[in-house]
Write a protein that holds these residues in place. Structure first.
Motif, PDB file in Angstrom:
ATOM      1  N   TYR A 198       0.844  -1.198   0.000  1.00 41.25           N
ATOM      2  CA  TYR A 198       0.000   0.000   0.000  1.00 41.25           C
ATOM      3  C   TYR A 198       0.873   1.239   0.000  1.00 41.25           C
ATOM      4  CZ  TYR A 198      -3.639  -3.296   1.265  1.00 41.25           C
ATOM      5  OH  TYR A 198      -4.501  -4.354   1.266  1.00 41.25           O
ATOM      6  N   ARG A 199       0.480   2.217  -0.825  1.00 40.66           N
ATOM      7  CA  ARG A 199       1.227   3.469  -0.919  1.00 40.66           C
ATOM      8  C   ARG A 199       0.255   4.636  -1.015  1.00 40.66           C
ATOM      9  NH1 ARG A 199       6.718   3.144  -2.548  1.00 40.66           N
ATOM     10  NH2 ARG A 199       7.353   1.000  -2.817  1.00 40.66           N
ATOM     11  N   LEU A 200       0.678   5.768  -0.444  1.00 37.74           N
ATOM     12  CA  LEU A 200      -0.078   6.999  -0.655  1.00 37.74           C
ATOM     13  C   LEU A 200       0.060   7.404  -2.118  1.00 37.74           C
ATOM     14  CD1 LEU A 200       0.860   9.166   2.456  1.00 37.74           C
ATOM     15  CD2 LEU A 200      -1.401   8.284   1.865  1.00 37.74           C
ATOM     16  N   ALA A 201      -0.845   8.232  -2.586  1.00 39.92           N
ATOM     17  CA  ALA A 201      -0.763   8.723  -3.959  1.00 39.92           C
ATOM     18  C   ALA A 201       0.557   9.445  -4.201  1.00 39.92           C
ATOM     19  CB  ALA A 201      -1.946   9.633  -4.262  1.00 39.92           C
ATOM     20  N   SER A 202       1.142  10.035  -3.154  1.00 39.46           N
ATOM     21  CA  SER A 202       2.429  10.735  -3.267  1.00 39.46           C
ATOM     22  C   SER A 202       3.626   9.774  -3.272  1.00 39.46           C
ATOM     23  CB  SER A 202       2.574  11.750  -2.141  1.00 39.46           C
ATOM     24  OG  SER A 202       2.416  11.117  -0.890  1.00 39.46           O
ATOM     25  N   GLY A 203       3.398   8.472  -3.070  1.00 33.24           N
ATOM     26  CA  GLY A 203       4.459   7.473  -3.192  1.00 33.24           C
ATOM     27  C   GLY A 203       4.954   6.834  -1.910  1.00 33.24           C
ATOM     28  N   GLU A 204       4.659   7.420  -0.745  1.00 37.26           N
ATOM     29  CA  GLU A 204       5.164   6.854   0.502  1.00 37.26           C
ATOM     30  C   GLU A 204       4.501   5.512   0.792  1.00 37.26           C
ATOM     31  OE1 GLU A 204       3.880   9.948   0.318  1.00 37.26           O
ATOM     32  OE2 GLU A 204       5.085  11.377   1.428  1.00 37.26           O
ATOM     33  N   LEU A 207      -0.921   3.094   8.296  1.00 42.99           N
ATOM     34  CA  LEU A 207      -0.043   3.945   9.095  1.00 42.99           C
ATOM     35  C   LEU A 207       1.169   4.335   8.263  1.00 42.99           C
ATOM     36  CD1 LEU A 207      -0.049   1.666  12.261  1.00 42.99           C
ATOM     37  CD2 LEU A 207      -1.507   3.638  11.851  1.00 42.99           C
ATOM     38  N   LEU A 208       1.534   5.611   8.333  1.00 37.68           N
ATOM     39  CA  LEU A 208       2.737   6.087   7.665  1.00 37.68           C
ATOM     40  C   LEU A 208       3.897   5.915   8.634  1.00 37.68           C
ATOM     41  CD1 LEU A 208       3.988   7.427   5.172  1.00 37.68           C
ATOM     42  CD2 LEU A 208       3.464   9.634   6.212  1.00 37.68           C
ATOM     43  N   PRO A 209       4.870   5.030   8.344  1.00 39.14           N
ATOM     44  CA  PRO A 209       5.987   4.802   9.260  1.00 39.14           C
ATOM     45  C   PRO A 209       6.730   6.094   9.589  1.00 39.14           C
ATOM     46  CG  PRO A 209       5.989   3.170   7.503  1.00 39.14           C
ATOM     47  CD  PRO A 209       4.963   4.214   7.134  1.00 39.14           C
ATOM     48  N   GLY A 210       7.063   6.254  10.868  1.00 43.59           N
ATOM     49  CA  GLY A 210       7.784   7.438  11.327  1.00 43.59           C
ATOM     50  C   GLY A 210       6.912   8.670  11.450  1.00 43.59           C
ATOM     51  N   SER A 211       5.612   8.465  11.442  1.00 42.70           N
ATOM     52  CA  SER A 211       4.674   9.586  11.491  1.00 42.70           C
ATOM     53  C   SER A 211       3.492   9.212  12.379  1.00 42.70           C
ATOM     54  CB  SER A 211       4.186   9.888  10.069  1.00 42.70           C
ATOM     55  OG  SER A 211       3.070  10.739  10.082  1.00 42.70           O
ATOM     56  N   LEU A 231       3.013   2.510   3.020  1.00 43.87           N
ATOM     57  CA  LEU A 231       2.224   2.467   4.247  1.00 43.87           C
ATOM     58  C   LEU A 231       2.251   1.076   4.855  1.00 43.87           C
ATOM     59  CD1 LEU A 231      -0.897   4.372   2.891  1.00 43.87           C
ATOM     60  CD2 LEU A 231       0.820   5.291   4.455  1.00 43.87           C
ATOM     61  N   ASP A 232       2.091   1.015   6.178  1.00 42.11           N
ATOM     62  CA  ASP A 232       1.907  -0.240   6.895  1.00 42.11           C
ATOM     63  C   ASP A 232       0.427  -0.391   7.209  1.00 42.11           C
ATOM     64  OD1 ASP A 232       4.662  -0.725   6.933  1.00 42.11           O
ATOM     65  OD2 ASP A 232       4.912   0.308   8.849  1.00 42.11           O
ATOM     66  N   VAL A 233      -0.030  -1.631   7.390  1.00 39.98           N
ATOM     67  CA  VAL A 233      -1.419  -1.891   7.768  1.00 39.98           C
ATOM     68  C   VAL A 233      -1.405  -2.512   9.154  1.00 39.98           C
ATOM     69  CG1 VAL A 233      -3.530  -3.131   7.163  1.00 39.98           C
ATOM     70  CG2 VAL A 233      -2.011  -2.335   5.361  1.00 39.98           C
ATOM     71  N   ASN A 234      -2.276  -1.997  10.050  1.00 39.18           N
ATOM     72  CA  ASN A 234      -2.340  -2.578  11.388  1.00 39.18           C
ATOM     73  C   ASN A 234      -3.462  -3.617  11.462  1.00 39.18           C
ATOM     74  OD1 ASN A 234      -4.756  -1.172  11.746  1.00 39.18           O
ATOM     75  ND2 ASN A 234      -3.931   0.286  13.191  1.00 39.18           N
ATOM     76  N   ALA A 235      -3.642  -4.229  12.619  1.00 41.84           N
ATOM     77  CA  ALA A 235      -4.631  -5.287  12.804  1.00 41.84           C
ATOM     78  C   ALA A 235      -6.065  -4.792  12.609  1.00 41.84           C
ATOM     79  CB  ALA A 235      -4.472  -5.909  14.191  1.00 41.84           C
TER      80      ALA A 235
END
Length: 89
Positions: free
Chosen positions: A50-56, A67-71, A58-62
């Motif tokens: 999974y990625r944001l439209a801007s390219g970062e 979630l954006l790592p480091g944010s 993402l992690d998925v939680n339970a």
């Protein structure tokens, strides 16, 4: 191993403050060399990214939130439920 991403879907999401974002779901494909054929073949690995439209990335939680790592950014699937509007009678 060579991999490439194939977009599966675009998902409207929002953060806790109600700001809208778009998350793209990608399936990872792995390059499979064919000895008897010169064409390139890509096979699904079963992994979804999974990625944001801007390219970062993402992690998925339970809970199924992204979630954006480091944010502190936490995103939820946009339900599309409209708020009731007041009608003048």
């Amino acid at each position: 191993m060579d991999i490439k991403l194939q977009r599966l879907e675009s998902i409207p999401v929002q953060d806790d403050a109600g700001h809208a974002y778009t998350v793209h779901a990608f399936e990872r494909l792995a390059h499979v060399p064919l000895l008897l054929d010169s064409r390139t073949q890509w096979e699904p690995t079963g992994e979804i990214e999974y990625r944001l439209a801007s390219g970062e990335q993402l992690d998925v939680n339970a809970d199924g939130d992204w979630l954006l790592p480091g944010s502190e950014l936490r995103l939820h699937r946009h339900t599309g439920v409209a708020r009731p509007s007041a009608r003048a009678t």
